[in-house]
Design an enzyme around this catalytic site. Sequence first.
Site, PDB file in Angstrom:
ATOM      1  N   LEU A 249       0.991  -1.164   0.125  1.00  0.00           N
ATOM      2  CA  LEU A 249       0.234  -0.254   0.223  1.00  0.00           C
ATOM      3  C   LEU A 249       0.773   1.800  -0.194  1.00  0.00           C
ATOM      4  O   LEU A 249       1.306   1.361   0.663  1.00  0.00           O
ATOM      5  CB  LEU A 249      -1.065  -0.082   1.254  1.00  0.00           C
ATOM      6  CG  LEU A 249      -1.830  -1.026   1.388  1.00  0.00           C
ATOM      7  CD1 LEU A 249      -2.607  -0.885   2.775  1.00  0.00           C
ATOM      8  CD2 LEU A 249      -2.687  -1.295  -0.105  1.00  0.00           C
ATOM      9  N   ASP A 250       0.777   2.580  -1.220  1.00  0.00           N
ATOM     10  CA  ASP A 250       1.588   3.060  -0.782  1.00  0.00           C
ATOM     11  C   ASP A 250       1.576   3.994   0.857  1.00  0.00           C
ATOM     12  O   ASP A 250       0.265   3.869   0.818  1.00  0.00           O
ATOM     13  CB  ASP A 250       1.186   4.016  -2.316  1.00  0.00           C
ATOM     14  CG  ASP A 250      -0.077   4.938  -2.156  1.00  0.00           C
ATOM     15  OD1 ASP A 250      -0.725   5.386  -1.384  1.00  0.00           O
ATOM     16  OD2 ASP A 250      -0.871   4.430  -3.422  1.00  0.00           O
ATOM     17  N   ARG A 251       2.400   5.359   0.446  1.00  0.00           N
ATOM     18  CA  ARG A 251       2.241   5.786   1.315  1.00  0.00           C
ATOM     19  C   ARG A 251       0.823   6.550   2.329  1.00  0.00           C
ATOM     20  O   ARG A 251       0.825   6.479   2.755  1.00  0.00           O
ATOM     21  CB  ARG A 251       3.268   6.796   1.556  1.00  0.00           C
ATOM     22  CG  ARG A 251       3.775   7.982   3.262  1.00  0.00           C
ATOM     23  CD  ARG A 251       4.235   9.241   2.683  1.00  0.00           C
ATOM     24  NE  ARG A 251       5.425   8.296   2.346  1.00  0.00           N
ATOM     25  CZ  ARG A 251       6.655   8.515   3.283  1.00  0.00           C
ATOM     26  NH1 ARG A 251       6.590   8.029   4.203  1.00  0.00           N
ATOM     27  NH2 ARG A 251       7.898   7.775   2.460  1.00  0.00           N
ATOM     28  N   ASP A 252      -0.251   6.929   0.820  1.00  0.00           N
ATOM     29  CA  ASP A 252      -1.269   7.509   1.156  1.00  0.00           C
ATOM     30  C   ASP A 252      -2.565   6.704   1.248  1.00  0.00           C
ATOM     31  O   ASP A 252      -3.537   7.278   1.243  1.00  0.00           O
ATOM     32  CB  ASP A 252      -1.315   8.895   0.146  1.00  0.00           C
ATOM     33  CG  ASP A 252      -0.142  10.193  -0.135  1.00  0.00           C
ATOM     34  OD1 ASP A 252       0.026  10.656   1.247  1.00  0.00           O
ATOM     35  OD2 ASP A 252       0.188  10.276  -1.307  1.00  0.00           O
ATOM     36  N   THR A 253      -2.155   5.545   1.610  1.00  0.00           N
ATOM     37  CA  THR A 253      -3.013   4.972   1.489  1.00  0.00           C
ATOM     38  C   THR A 253      -3.342   4.117   2.436  1.00  0.00           C
ATOM     39  O   THR A 253      -2.027   3.770   3.201  1.00  0.00           O
ATOM     40  CB  THR A 253      -3.507   3.261  -0.152  1.00  0.00           C
ATOM     41  OG1 THR A 253      -3.635   4.542  -0.895  1.00  0.00           O
ATOM     42  CG2 THR A 253      -4.326   2.473   0.506  1.00  0.00           C
TER      43      THR A 253
END
Length: 233
Positions: free
Chosen positions: A101-105
């Site tokens: 999961l990316d940083r903003d998810t």
Amino acid sequence: MKLVKLIANLGYGSRKDVTAMFRQGRITDADGEVLYADDQVEHAAIRIDGEPLDPPAGLTLMLHKPVGYTCSTKDPGRVVYDLLPPRLRLRSPLLSPVGRLDRDTSGLLLMTDDGALLHRIVSPKAKLGKVYEATLASDLRGDEAAVFASGELMLEAEKTPLAPALMETLEPRRARLTLTEGRYHQVRRMFAAVGNHVVALHRARIGGLSLQDLPGGQWRALDSTDLETLFRG
């Protein structure tokens, strides 16, 4: 496996550190009897400072990842391992994210040291649905569900179209997507392809497994029943 190597592989310290723990009497059995490095003891009976030993190799856990953390061991910022007891970061074999999961998810992240299980989960053959809830910058225009379900949507720089994906409208600017593949930033790029922008993204489910009431930033180990639930989904 010798107790020193077993305990060191679980991240409690180097073999030298663990040997010192034996000498200090910190490693005991369930009855409080001091253990020695050459003792033969079942894993479940071992205690360190009175606490049960972490699960053996084959550990799988779910983490409710908050926004702001990356799925990496080397990122200079905050990483998901910061949310776990330090020793879990030092296990051998490594406890690895199953996909990313990316940083903003935010949302459900699985981690395991079982390589065969990891590949089984991420394999396209498994077709495990991953459910995301997206908050958008603009109102949905109405045709997104049909576009995503078509199996014809091409993302920028991709050479093959996306597999059909299911979209449910939750609110004018909120949608739930179920994907069976995991391309780079896929949900964000899908909405960009139809002229919208994702401002918040949360993964709610993988297969049959959901976070349920697990708070953000918390984790729990999965058992065989959880894994059956995962693949039933």
